[in-house]
Scaffold this motif. Structure first.
Motif, PDB file in Angstrom:
ATOM      1  N   ILE A  70      12.968 -10.866  33.174  1.00 32.30           N
ATOM      2  CA  ILE A  70      14.669 -10.000  33.398  1.00 32.30           C
ATOM      3  C   ILE A  70      13.310  -8.248  34.208  1.00 32.30           C
ATOM      4  O   ILE A  70      13.820  -8.243  34.475  1.00 32.30           O
ATOM      5  CB  ILE A  70      14.574  -9.055  31.918  1.00 32.30           C
ATOM      6  CG1 ILE A  70      13.968  -9.102  31.472  1.00 32.30           C
ATOM      7  CG2 ILE A  70      15.876 -10.307  31.722  1.00 32.30           C
ATOM      8  CD1 ILE A  70      14.388  -7.877  30.530  1.00 32.30           C
TER       9      ILE A  70
ATOM     10  N   GLY B 256      12.224  -6.404  36.336  1.00 31.01           N
ATOM     11  CA  GLY B 256      12.434  -6.266  37.935  1.00 31.01           C
ATOM     12  C   GLY B 256      14.472  -6.290  38.023  1.00 31.01           C
ATOM     13  O   GLY B 256      14.338  -5.670  39.412  1.00 31.01           O
ATOM     14  N   ILE B 257      14.531  -7.155  37.193  1.00 30.06           N
ATOM     15  CA  ILE B 257      16.095  -6.301  37.643  1.00 30.06           C
ATOM     16  C   ILE B 257      16.288  -5.989  36.214  1.00 30.06           C
ATOM     17  O   ILE B 257      17.974  -5.294  36.279  1.00 30.06           O
ATOM     18  CB  ILE B 257      16.189  -8.121  37.505  1.00 30.06           C
ATOM     19  CG1 ILE B 257      16.169  -9.279  38.521  1.00 30.06           C
ATOM     20  CG2 ILE B 257      17.910  -8.379  36.431  1.00 30.06           C
ATOM     21  CD1 ILE B 257      15.892 -10.407  38.603  1.00 30.06           C
ATOM     22  N   SER B 258      17.032  -6.089  34.783  1.00 31.91           N
ATOM     23  CA  SER B 258      17.153  -5.240  34.378  1.00 31.91           C
ATOM     24  C   SER B 258      15.461  -4.787  33.102  1.00 31.91           C
ATOM     25  O   SER B 258      14.921  -5.794  32.937  1.00 31.91           O
ATOM     26  CB  SER B 258      18.156  -6.429  33.090  1.00 31.91           C
ATOM     27  OG  SER B 258      18.609  -5.478  32.686  1.00 31.91           O
TER      28      SER B 258
END
Lengths: 485, 127, 446
Positions: A253, A255-257
C-alpha cells in the motif's frame, strides 16, 4: 566407514595457532595480578578457536556456501517481503561518518546522524500518514511491544485503568498476541468472515470499555485488504479503543493508501521488509513506530528535535514510556532505509506497491488451477494457496516446500496463516521480473504433476542440498545447543 | 484411533484411570496422534492442589505445545518422571504413559466424564 | 521508474491482460475510495545512485568519526579494533541477504555459525546454554529479569545504581508494563553496596542484577552477591563485558544463573548506537524458559550432522500469548560478526586485547592523576574504564578536546548528579601511548 566430520571451527583448532597479530604493549607493562586482585581473575581459560586467518576465511566461506540469500535467487517468503537489497545502501551505512561514530559523542559532532534520523522520521510519517515516528525499536516485534506500551500509557494518562484487553484477528501473526501478553494485556481473538476479513459483528460483540485496542495487519496475512477498514475504525474508536497497524504487509500500500488515513492511531513498520534493508539471516531489522498527534508525548525517549542551533536529542519528555533499547535504535539499518527512500523518491513507492501486487496476482492467476485457492478474489502483495489437494494425493505442503529447494528456490511461507489448512503463502515482491515469476510458476506446476505421478519422490525431497531433511524431533528431545569436546 | 474400555475420557482428550481414590491421568491416542512426535513433557509438582480444568502439564511436539488439563480435582500425589527422559513413550503407549496421579477430592466429578464409546463418538463429531 | 523494478511497461501490460483486468488500479479495488491517497507523497524527487552517494557522503561528513578523532569514550559502546576479515565475511550475500533459517537444508551456514556463536558465548561466560542473540545488552538484561520473574514466580528485581543508566531505564520500561517491580540499591565507593542489597532483598526478589565491570568500570564481587541471592532463593543475573571475560572470572565460575551483556565490542562498529547484539546465556535448568531463537545440533536422514532451530515451542509463532518472549528474530548478522571476531582473535588474541586495554587504561589513569587536575573518584580495581573527578568543568573540557580532535570521556553529571565533576574514560587496545600522552598534554594545556 564414513570420514569423521570435523567441520566445526572448534574441531579445526590447533593449539598455538592464531589469525591476528596485535601490536606490542607500548606502555609500561604491569603484571595483571598487580592491577586486579586474584579473586576476580578467571580460573580457566575460555576455549576459543585457535586457527589461522586463512582457516577462518575458508571456514566461513564454506558456511556461506550452504546458505541461500536473495542474491542467490527467488525468495517468495510470504509476509517477509524478501525484496532485493540495493548494494549502494550497504556502502552508505559503512561510510566512516556513520559507522565510526560513538553514540555518546556531543550533539554538535553528530549533526549528520541526527539529521538523518530526523529526516527519516519525517519521511516515514509522510508515507504512513502519522504525525511522528520513533526509530528506537530494533525489530517488528519490538515495535509492536513499543506501540502497545504507548497505547497503555495513553489510556492510563487519561485516568482509564480498566482497558486491559487487546483484540487480534485469528489470522494474526503470533507476535501480536505475544507482544500484548508481555505488555500486560489480555488477548481476545476476533474471527475472520468468509471473505477473509475481520468479522464486523464479532468485533462489535467484543468491543467494550475494557478494550484498549485492536491490532490489525492490512492487507492481512491472507494477502487481502480489509474492505471494511473504515467501519472497523469507527467501531473501535466509538468504544474508546485505539487502532494498531502491524506494518508487516505495508509493501502493498505504500504510496497508495496510508494507515493514518485509514484511521490507525499507532503504526509499526519493518525497515527490513518494506524499506529494503537486508534481513541478515534473521536480523538486524528495525521496527519504527509512528503515532498520531495525541500519542506523541508517550513515544520512547529521546526524540530528535531541531532548533536554530541544529538537531538535538530531547530527553525532557515526562509522559514518555521510557526507553525500549539503549541509545537510538538500529541506526545502521536506518541509514540503509534512508538511502532507499531517497532512491525511490516521491513517485517510486506507488510503483513498488503496484508492481508487487501485480506480481502476486499474476502468480495467483497462473497457479489457481493447480493449487486450491481458499479465498478466490483479487489479492494484494501476496497470495495464500492451500496444498490440500496435494495432501490428499499423498504429499503435504512441507513436501512441496522441500521439493522447491531442488528446483533452486527458497520456498514460500508454509502453514501460516493458521486459518488456512496446508497454507502456502507466496510473496514475490516488486523486484522480480516476469521471467523469474514464469520459471517459478513452471516449477510449482511441475511439482503438482510430480505429486500426481510419484508423490514418494516429492516426499523424499530435497536431494540436492548440503544436508537432507533433518531430524527436528531429535534436536528438541535431546537438546544439544553447544559443542562439547 | 484407539480407546481402552474402563477408562474415563474428557472432551479435552485426557483419559483418567481410577484406582480407589487415586486417578492416573494421561492424554488419549487421538491427542498424541494429532500432536505428532512428542519431544517434551512438563510435569506438575507433587503436592500441588488442582481444580478440574487447571493445567496439569504441557505436552510438546516440534511445532506444537498443548496444555494438559486435569478433568478432576485433587492433590498431585505422583508424577511420571520417566516421561522427562523418554517423552516418546506417550506416542508409543498413550494409555500406559500417565502424566500424574491425583488423590481425588471429589469422586462425583468422574460422573461427568465420557466412557470409551461416548468419547469415540465425540471425536467423530468433532472431526 | 525505479531501477529496482525490472518489469517493463509492456510486460506489466501483458501480465494485466493475462490476469484479465484492464489496469493496475483494478487490483486495488478493495481499498475504499475514501482512504486512498489522491496526491503524490511529499518526499524529495528520486535520487540516482550518483547523487545519492554525494548527498549521503556530505551528511556523513557532518559527523566526527573515530578514525579522525581519538576516542576515549566508552560507557557501553567501545572502540575496539575490528579485523578486516570480519567485514569481508559478513558482506557475503549468502549471509546478509538471507532470512531467518526456517528452511534448514538451505540455511546450514547461518545455523552452524549461530551454533558456534552459542558455544563461544558459553565458553566465555561459563554458562551451559546460550540463545542466538537479542537486540542489545539492555533488552537482553530486561528479558533476563522477566525470565527470572517467571521462573521464580516472584515479582521484583533488585538492581544497583552502578548498572548502566540506560539498561536500568530499559528494564524499568519492560517491568512497568509486564507488571513487576524494579528496586534500586545504592552504591558505595563506585561499587554495589552489598549491605544495601542485603537489606533490600526479600521473598519477592526474583533476581539480583550485577554488572561487571559496572558502569564506572569497577570490578564487582559477583561471588559475594551470589551468596546473598542464592540464600534467598533469588537468581543472579550477571551483565558482563565480553572482552573483559578473557581475563575476568566468568559469571559461571562466580555462580551466576544468567549471563547477559552487550556484544558490540566483538567485531561490531560503533555505528551511532546500533545495530549491536545482546548475548544471553544461562544454566541448563533454565534452558526451556529462555527467550529467543536457539540452534541445536541434530542429524539428517542419512545420519549426517546438521543444525536446526530448536525448542521452538517457547516462541511466539507457536505459543502466541504464552510464549516466553515476543521476540521473533535475533541480531543474526551481528552475532556472526561476534563469532568471526572471536574466531580470528581466538583464545590468545582475545586475552591480548583484554590485557592491552587494561594496561593502557591503567597507564592513562596514572598519567592523568599525575597532572594534578584530577582525583580518583573511587578506590576500586578497574578493567579498561575508570572515573576521575576533574577540578574544573567537565563539559567545557570535552568541548575543548573536540577542537583538538579528541573525543573525551562520558560526563557522569548527566546521569549521576552527585558526580557532576565525574569523567568516565575508556581506553581500548587501539589507543597508542602517543594517543594517551597527547590527551594528557592537551588536558594540561587547557
Amino acid at each position: 566407514m564414513k570420514k569423521k566430520d570435523k567441520s566445526l571451527i572448534f574441531e579445526m583448532s590447533v593449539p598455538g595457532r592464531k589469525a591476528v597479530t596485535l601490536p606490542d604493549c607500548d606502555v609500561p607493562y604491569t603484571d595483571i595480578s598487580n592491577l586486579i586482585p586474584g579473586k576476580f581473575i578467571r580460573e580457566t581459560e575460555a576455549e576459543l578457536p585457535e586457527v589461522s586467518e586463512v582457516d577462518a576465511v575458508r571456514h566461513y566461506t564454506r558456511l556461506s556456501q550452504m546458505n541461500y540469500g536473495v542474491d542467490s535467487g527467488f525468495y517468495p517468503l510470504g509476509s517477509c517481503t524478501m525484496k532485493y537489497n540495493p548494494k549502494v545502501n550497504e556502502d552508505m551505512a559503512n561510510l566512516d561518518g556513520f559507522a565510526k561514530v560513538h553514540p555518546y559523542q556531543p550533539e554538535e559532532t553528530v549533526q549528520g546522524c541526527l539529521e538523518l534520523l530526523y529526516e527519516t522520521d519525517r519521511m516515514l510519517s509522510e508515507i504512513t500518514g502519522m504525525d511522528r515516528v520513533s526509530l528506537q525499536p530494533a525489530a517488528g516485534a519490538h515495535g509492536e511491544m513499543t506501540g502497545l506500551m504507548i497505547i497503555k500509557a495513553y489510556h492510563e494518562n487519561r485516568g482509564d485503568f480498566k482497558r486491559k484487553k487487546i483484540i487480534v484477528p485469528d489470522s494474526a501473526h503470533g507476535t501480536n498476541p505475544a507482544s500484548a501478553a508481555i505488555t500486560g494485556f489480555d488477548v481476545s481473538e476476533v474471527k475472520s468472515d468468509e471473505r477473509g476479513g475481520v468479522d464486523i459483528e464479532a468485533l462489535k460483540s467484543l468491543m467494550n470499555d475494557e478494550v484498549a485496542g485492536l491490532m490489525l495487519t492490512n492487507p492481512n496475512t491472507l494477502g487481502l485488504f480489509e474492505e471494511n477498514i473504515v467501519k472497523i475504525a469507527e467501531v473501535v474508536h466509538a468504544a474508546g479503543g485505539l487502532l494498531y497497524y502491524d506494518g508487516a504487509n505495508a509493501n502493498a500500500i505504500v504510496g497508495i493508501s496510508r494507515p493514518g488515513d485509514m484511521g490507525f492511531d499507532v503504526v509499526h513498520l519493518n525497515l527490513h521488509k518494506t524499506f529494503s534493508t537486508p534481513h541478515g539471516g534473521g536480523g538486524p531489522g528495525s521496527g519504527p513506530v509512528g503515532v498520531k498527534k495525541d500519542l506523541i508525548p508517550f513515544l520512547p525517549e529521546p526524540v530528535i528535535e531541531k532548533n536554530e542551533s541544529g538537531y538535538y536529542l530531547d530527553y525532557n519528555r515526562p509522559l514518555s514510556i521510557g526507553k525500549v533499547r539503549s541509545f537510538y535504535g538500529n541506526f545502521g539499518v536506518v541509514v540503509k532505509a534512508y538511502a532507499y527512500i531517497c532512491s525511490l523518491g516521491a513517485n517510486g513507492f506507488k510503483d513498488v506497491a503496484q508492481t508487487s501486487v501485480l506480481n502476486a496476482n499474476y502468480i495467483m492467476h497462473k497457479l489457481k488451477e493447480y493449487y486450491k485457492l481458499p479465498y478466490d478474489r483479487i489479492c494484494m502483495h501476496e497470495v495464500v494457496f492451500s496444498g490440500q489437494k496435494q495432501k490428499d494425493m499423498g504429499a503435504s505442503t512441507l513436501d512441496i516446500a522441500k521439493r522447491l529447494l531442488d528446483y533452486g528456490y527458497h520456498p514460500p511461507t508454509i502453514y501460516f496463516p493458521l486459518i488456512v489448512k496446508e497454507a502456502l503463502m507466496i510473496e514475490p515482491t516488486e523486484t522480480e521480473s516476469k521471467e523469474t515469476l514464469d520459471e517459478f510458476i513452471d516449477a510449482m506446476i511441475k511439482i503438482s504433476e510430480e505429486i500426481k505421478e510419484e508423490p514418494e519422490k516429492v516426499k523424499g525431497a530435497p536431494y540436492t542440498t548440503s544436508v537432507l531433511r533433518l531430524d527436528e524431533a531429535k534436536a528438541a528431545r535431546d537438546p544439544k545447543l553447544i559443542h562439547t569436546q | 484411533m484407539k480407546t481402552v474400555e474402563g477408562l474415563k475420557y474428557s472432551k479435552e482428550h485426557e483419559w483418567v484411570k481410577v484406582d480407589g481414590n487415586k486417578a492416573y491421568i494421561g492424554i488419549t491416542d487421538h491427542a498424541q496422534n494429532s500432536l505428532g512426535e512428542i519431544v517434551f513433557v512438563e510435569l506438575p509438582e507433587t503436592g500441588a492442589e488442582l481444580n478440574s480444568g487447571d493445567v496439569l502439564g504441557v505436552v510438546e511436539s516440534v511445532k506444537a505445545a498443548s496444555d494438559v488439563y486435569t478433568p478432576v480435582s485433587g492433590v498431585v500425589a505422583e508424577v511420571n518422571e520417566e516421561l522427562e527422559e523418554s517423552p516418546e513413550k506417550i506416542n508409543e503407549a498413550p494409555y500406559e504413559s500417565w502424566i500424574a496421579v491425583l488423590e481425588l477430592s471429589d469422586l462425583s466429578e468422574l460422573d461427568k466424564l465420557l466412557d470409551a464409546g461416548e468419547y469415540e463418538k465425540y471425536c467423530k463429531e468433532e472431526a | 521508474m525505479s531501477a529496482y523494478i525490472p518489469n517493463t511497461a509492456s510486460q506489466k501490460h501483458k501480465m494485466l491482460s493475462e490476469i484479465g483486468v484492464a489496469s493496475v488500479d483494478d487490483l486495488f479495488s478493495d481499498i475504499p475510495e475514501s482512504v486512498r491517497l489522491k496526491r503524490k507523497l511529499d518526499l524529495p524527487e528520486a535520487k540516482p545512485e550518483m547523487e545519492l552517494v554525494r548527498h549521503m557522503s556530505q551528511m556523513a561528513r557532518k559527523n566526527c568519526n573515530t578514525d579522525e578523532y581519538t576516542c576515549f569514550l566508552g560507557a557501553g559502546a567501545y572502540d575496539h579494533y575490528i579485523p578486516s576479515v570480519v567485514r569481508h565475511i559478513i558482506s557475503r550475500q549468502e549471509f546478509y541477504t538471507a532470512y531467518t533459517p526456517y528452511q534448514p537444508e538451505i540455511s546450514q551456514g547461518t545455523l552452524q555459525a549461530i551454533f558456534e556463536y552459542q558455544t563461544m558465548i558459553c565458553r566465555l561466560t561459563g554458562m551451559d546454554v546460550s540463545n542466538a542473540s537479542m537486540y542489545d545488552g539492555a533488552s537482553a538484561l530486561a528479558e533476563a529479569a522477566s525470565m527470572a520473574c517467571s521462573v521464580t514466580r516472584r515479582k521484583e528485581v533488585l538492581i544497583p545504581e552502578c548498572v548502566h543508566p540506560e539498561y536500568r531505564e530499559v528494564l524499568s520500561t519492560y517491568a512497568r508494563f509486564a507488571g513487576y517491580k524494579v528496586v534500586v540499591s545504592s552504591i558505595k565507593d563506585g561499587r554495589t553496596d552489598i549491605n544495601d542489597i542485603e537489606s533490600k532483598i526479600s521473598d519477592d526478589t526474583a533476581a539480583v542484577i550485577i554488572q561487571n565491570p559496572n558502569f564506572f568500570g569497577a570490578i564487582e564481587d559477583i561471588e559475594e552477591m551470589e551468596e546473598i541471592a542464592h540464600k534467598n532463593k533469588s537468581l543472579v543475573i550477571a551483565c558482563c563485558d565480553p572482552i573483559s571475560l578473557a581475563i575476568l572470572k566468568s559469571p559461571g565460575e562466580a555462580g551466576a544463573d544468567i549471563a547477559v551483556g552487550e556484544g558490540q565490542s566483538l567485531g561490531n562498529p560503533l555505528s551511532y548506537g546500533g545495530p549491536y547484539l545482546g548475548f544471553f546465556a544461562a544454566k541448563k535448568e533454565l534452558m526451556r524458559k529462555m527467550p529467543g531463537r536457539i540452534v541445536g545440533e541434530t542429524v539428517d536422514r542419512e545420519g549426517k550432522r546438521g543444525f536446526v532451530l530448536t525448542l521452538q515451542t517457547r516462541e511466539q509463532h507457536i505459543r502466541r500469548e504464552k510464549a516466553t518472549s515476543n521476540i521473533c528474530s535475533n541480531q543474526s548478522l551481528n552475532a556472526l560478526s561476534a563469532a568471526v571476531y572471536l574466531t580470528v582473535m581466538g583464545k590468545k588474541g582475545l586475552k591480548e586485547v583484554a590485557l592491552l586495554s587494561a594496561q593502557k587504561a591503567h597507564y592513562a589513569y596514572e598519567q592523568l592523576i599525575k597532572t594534578g587536575l584530577f582525583e580518583p573518584a573511587f578506590n576500586m580495581p578497574f578493567f579498561r574504564e575508570f572515573v576521575l573527578r576533574y577540578k574544573y568543568d567537565v563539559a567545557e573540557l570535552n568541548k575543548k578536546l573536540i577542537e583538538k580532535k579528541i573525543i573525551g570521556g562520558y560526563e557522569l553529571g548527566k546521569t549521576y548528579p552527585d558526580l557532576k565533576d565525574g569523567w568516565l574514560l575508556a581506553v581500548t587496545e587501539k589507543r597508542t601511548r602517543e594517543d594517551i600522552d597527547r590527551l594528557v598534554r592537551e588536558v594540561v594545556s587547557l
